[in-house]
Structures are given as C-alpha cells and as structure tokens.
Scaffold this motif. Structure first.
Motif, PDB file in Angstrom:
ATOM      1  N   CYS A 119      16.563  -0.073  44.396  1.00  0.00           N
ATOM      2  CA  CYS A 119      16.279  -1.159  45.543  1.00  0.00           C
ATOM      3  C   CYS A 119      17.352  -2.198  45.615  1.00  0.00           C
ATOM      4  O   CYS A 119      18.537  -2.030  45.887  1.00  0.00           O
ATOM      5  N   THR A 120      17.091  -2.851  47.345  1.00  0.00           N
ATOM      6  CA  THR A 120      17.618  -3.649  47.880  1.00  0.00           C
ATOM      7  C   THR A 120      17.596  -4.706  47.413  1.00  0.00           C
ATOM      8  O   THR A 120      16.811  -5.123  47.787  1.00  0.00           O
ATOM      9  N   ASP A 121      18.764  -5.927  47.277  1.00  0.00           N
ATOM     10  CA  ASP A 121      18.515  -7.223  47.351  1.00  0.00           C
ATOM     11  C   ASP A 121      19.107  -7.787  48.811  1.00  0.00           C
ATOM     12  O   ASP A 121      19.160  -7.338  50.014  1.00  0.00           O
ATOM     13  N   VAL A 122      18.342  -8.756  49.117  1.00  0.00           N
ATOM     14  CA  VAL A 122      18.736  -9.637  50.108  1.00  0.00           C
ATOM     15  C   VAL A 122      20.066 -10.069  50.489  1.00  0.00           C
ATOM     16  O   VAL A 122      20.786 -10.297  51.639  1.00  0.00           O
ATOM     17  N   ASP A 123      21.282  -9.597  49.915  1.00  0.00           N
ATOM     18  CA  ASP A 123      22.679  -9.305  50.504  1.00  0.00           C
ATOM     19  C   ASP A 123      23.012  -8.234  50.526  1.00  0.00           C
ATOM     20  O   ASP A 123      24.096  -7.384  51.244  1.00  0.00           O
ATOM     21  N   GLY A 124      22.343  -7.020  50.531  1.00  0.00           N
ATOM     22  CA  GLY A 124      22.323  -5.621  50.381  1.00  0.00           C
ATOM     23  C   GLY A 124      22.979  -4.503  49.608  1.00  0.00           C
ATOM     24  O   GLY A 124      23.548  -3.241  49.683  1.00  0.00           O
ATOM     25  N   ASN A 125      23.106  -5.390  47.994  1.00  0.00           N
ATOM     26  CA  ASN A 125      23.363  -4.955  46.878  1.00  0.00           C
ATOM     27  C   ASN A 125      21.904  -4.229  46.596  1.00  0.00           C
ATOM     28  O   ASN A 125      21.117  -4.384  46.520  1.00  0.00           O
ATOM     29  N   VAL A 126      22.687  -3.134  46.409  1.00  0.00           N
ATOM     30  CA  VAL A 126      22.087  -2.236  45.406  1.00  0.00           C
ATOM     31  C   VAL A 126      22.078  -1.817  44.182  1.00  0.00           C
ATOM     32  O   VAL A 126      22.551  -1.767  43.727  1.00  0.00           O
ATOM     33  N   LEU A 127      20.636  -2.708  43.665  1.00  0.00           N
ATOM     34  CA  LEU A 127      20.884  -2.557  41.819  1.00  0.00           C
ATOM     35  C   LEU A 127      19.740  -1.178  41.565  1.00  0.00           C
ATOM     36  O   LEU A 127      19.107  -0.423  42.200  1.00  0.00           O
ATOM     37  N   MET A 128      19.843  -0.771  39.987  1.00  0.00           N
ATOM     38  CA  MET A 128      19.188   0.288  39.784  1.00  0.00           C
ATOM     39  C   MET A 128      18.032  -0.220  38.643  1.00  0.00           C
ATOM     40  O   MET A 128      18.330  -1.516  37.441  1.00  0.00           O
ATOM     41  N   ASP A 129      17.015  -0.451  39.104  1.00  0.00           N
ATOM     42  CA  ASP A 129      16.376  -1.732  37.857  1.00  0.00           C
ATOM     43  C   ASP A 129      15.562  -0.610  36.560  1.00  0.00           C
ATOM     44  O   ASP A 129      14.326   0.045  37.369  1.00  0.00           O
TER      45      ASP A 129
END
Length: 442
Positions: free
Chosen positions: A51-61
C-alpha cells in the motif's frame, strides 16, 4: 502497481503529510490505540500486501488491518465483482426492520444479508449450526453469543480463560483476561470465572507450566466437580478463543483442548468459540476450531467477515422476536456483499491451502536469531516472540522504518498476518525485512 515486482520504498516515516494528518485526526478524536503514525492513502495504488501512504512511501502490510482485510489491498476478484454492482443509496438500512435482495433466493447478482448468512451456515454445518444473527462488530457478535447462552440455559455463571480478549463493550469486557487496562474500573458481570489457557509445547497432564492441569485432573474439572465452587447446572457457557489473539497469539496444547472438549461434553455445557480474529480461513481451516476436537455450540465471527455474526443452531437462539435486534448489522448491504464474496474467493481460489503452505514457508525460512524465543502459527496466523517486550517494540519500529508493518500482541510477541493469497516472493520478502529488523534491534 505491479504486485509481482513491487517492493517497499521508504523516504521518511512518518513524512510531513502523515504528521499533519495525524495532528488533524487527533483534534476531534477521543484517545485510543494507534500503533504507528502511518496514514494509508486509500486513493493511491495498492495491491496484495502493498500500500501507499500520504507521503508516497510504499509499505508492505503484514497486519491485514488486524485480520480485517484477509484478501489484502485491492484484490482483483473482489474488486471486479464489486465494480459490477450498481448500488443505490442508502447502502445501509435498518436491517432487522426491512429486507433487501437483488434477485431470486440463492441466485442474487449482488449477495445480500440472506446470502451471507446462507454461506455462513454452509461453512458451519458440520457443527450443526443453521441460524445466524448479523450485527455491526466483533464485540456485538460476542455480546449476542453470551445473550443467547444466558437465555437458553438460564444459567448465571460463565467461564473464560486467562489471556482472553473478547471485545470492549461492557459484557465482552467481563470476559477479558488480557491487559488490565481494558477492564479497570468498569462494571463487570460478577459471575464470570476463569482458568488458565495452556499453550502448545508447554503443557500436558503430567507436566503443566500453565497451571491448568493439577494432580486430580484440571482446574476446569475441579471447578465444576463435586467439591467445586461452581455448579455445572448453573453454567450458561464456556467461551474460548481457539487461538488467543490479543493475548499473544497463543495456540492451545492438544491436552488442553482435549480436556476442554471432555469437560464440556461431560457437563453438557454450551461452548462459545470466539473466531473473530482466527476465522475465515486465517489458520488454514475455515474456523480455527476445525483444527481441534472441540465442537462449539456458538461461533462469533467478524473482522474478515466485514460484519459481526453470531452463528449457532436454531435451538440455541431464543424464540421471541424481540430478544435480539440490531439497527445496521443485517442492513449493511455493501459489507454483507463484501463478506459473502470474500468467503467465495477464499473457497474458489484455494486460499486455505495457500495459507497453510505460505505459513509453513514463513516458519521454516524465517532466520530468527538469538533474540527470538519462538516462531509459531497455523496457516497465516503467525507469531514471533522475543526475549523482552523492549526488544519486540524495537523490532517493530525497525521493521516500520524498512517499510514492513507488523503489530504487537501479548507482552512480547509480534503477530504476522499476510493476506491469504500471499505469494512465495512476498513471504520471502517480508521475512527478510523482518530478519533485518531483528538484527538492527539486537
């Protein structure tokens, strides 16, 4: 976002926009539990565990929103079927006052409350369950489970287990035996008693480190025996999580579950299985109870189901129409459709088999290191336990900095909840990120 190639990409966590959003959120919000200053951008690309956060970081949930998103983000089958719907507002109605359907019974193009209940009966039929009551949440599913048990038996006592967590409404809180902050200074049902919950690899009748087994059997058997302080004829129900969730992802020993089944059967007690976190295929079986020799009389489900559900046989439910009611549970048309389709996807795509295989892969390949005292799980309901709480917290922070979301539970355990359709690559990637975090925190 290409799920086959995407990897976490982190510039700064939390970023500037995330900090602003968190501050904005807390201006009107009551104090509650938030694990990270992570703000998911639900308009940005997402796929599977990514998924992507509001700052454009891509994370693995690897939290699955505490198991509430069993298919991960933007599952194509779920999305495709939902996109076909032409839903008219309101998508929420007074569900116990009005009916809703989009086609013939059992063949509706958009599955509704009746279709969801039909599917739940189908996956619970081996327990003789044929009746469902839909509600809003897991806590309500538990509340209604205990209500129907009190109504059915006229008993006044209930039995729960040390480490249990069953929700935050007042009745459910009375059953909790995990963190003291959940119950402290709230009024409680006074007739709830507890016994230890014994975990695998530490407990058997001859050598019990958990305190459940005693010289003349078990604490449960002694409580209900001829010299015990609880009359089994006055017990309304025994409530158990087949796998304890908030209490630390604790898996019961075979001896414990066998004794529980025997005592419940001997005294003809109603057994409530809280499957809110462990159900819907998470452990590699549809219900975690299916792994064990217990036969629940009532199942409480929610989270991955999108609504709350209390499932039992018709005989257990009250006959009077006004004994149970809920404004939204059976009237949340979109959530009922999502729950029904989620069950379909899990069964059609063999995701319980995948959960078993990917869970085995994680347990066998995760390079634990000396700070890890245990790696355990069934299916994709996984736990990594550490030597101290401080170490667990440091590892969680280090994993977050690398773009991997995890959640704590119990005192020093991390829960690992990948989507049920997680791939071999995704498990390897998540395990590698977690191992790096363990090294950084050691």
């Amino acid at each position: 976002m290409d799920r086959d190639s995407v990897e976490p990409r982190v510039d700064e966590l939390p970023g500037e926009h995330a900090r602003e959003q968190v501050d904005y959120h807390h201006e009107p919000a009551a104090p509650s539990t938030y694990v990270y200053e992570f703000v998911w951008d639900h308009t940005a690309p997402a796929a599977g565990p990514f998924c992507t956060d509001v700052d454009g970081n891509v994370l693995m949930d690897f939290t699955a929103h505490v198991g509430a998103a069993p298919l991960g983000y933007d599952n194509p089958t779920l999305r495709e079927r939902l996109d076909e719907f032409d839903l008219t507002d309101p998508t929420k109605i007074a569900g116990q006052d009005f009916y809703a359907a989009s086609g013939p019974p059992g063949d509706a193009p958009i599955p509704g409350p009746a279709d969801l209940m039909d599917r739940l009966v189908d996956v619970s039929d081996h327990y003789g369950m044929d009746t469902v009551f839909l509600s809003n949440s897991g806590a309500e599913a538990v509340e209604n489970a205990i209500k129907i048990c009190y109504d059915h038996t006229a008993g006044k006592y209930a039995i729960t287990f040390e480490g249990a967590f069953h929700g935050r409404t007042l009745g459910a809180l009375s059953l909790n035996r995990s963190k003291g902050v959940y119950r402290r200074r709230f009024p409680e049902i006074s007739t709830v008693h507890d016994v230890p919950f014994c975990t695998d690899r530490t407990c058997d009748p001859g050598s019990c480190g958990c305190g459940f087994f005693v010289e003349d059997g078990s604490r449960l058997r002694r409580m209900l025996g001829s010299g015990g302080f609880v009359d089994p004829d006055e017990v309304a129900y025994v409530v158990v999580e087949p796998v304890q969730g908030e209490g630390g992802y604790r898996f019961p020993s075979d001896a414990f579950v066998a004794e529980l089944a025997a005592v419940v059967d001997e005294h003809d007690l109603l057994l409530v299985a809280d499957e809110i976190q462990s159900g819907m295929g998470r452990t590699g079986e549809f219900w975690a109870s299916d792994h064990y020799p217990i036969e629940p009389d009532v199942i409480a489900g929610a989270k991955a189901l999108r609504v709350g559900a209390t499932i039992a046989s018709e005989d257990v439910f009250p006959d009077e129409e006004s004994r149970l009611s809920s404004t939204w549970g059976a009237g949340d048309l979109l959530a009922c459709a999502q729950g029904a389709i989620t069950i379909d996807v899990i069964r059609e795509q063999g995701l319980m088999d995948n959960a078993r295989e990917r869970g085995r892969q994680f347990r066998e390949t995760f390079d634990a290191g000396p700070a890890v005292t245990d790696v355990r799980g069934k299916g994709l309901m996984l736990a990594v336990e550490f030597d101290t709480k401080a170490r667990r917290d440091d590892v969680m922070d280090a994993a977050f900095a690398r773009g991997l979301l995890t959640l704590g539970c119990g005192r020093k355990t991390l829960r690992i909840l990948p989507p049920l359709d997680a791939t071999e690559r995704e498990i390897d990637l998540g395990a590698s990120l977690l191992a790096d975090a363990v090294d950084a925190a050691s």
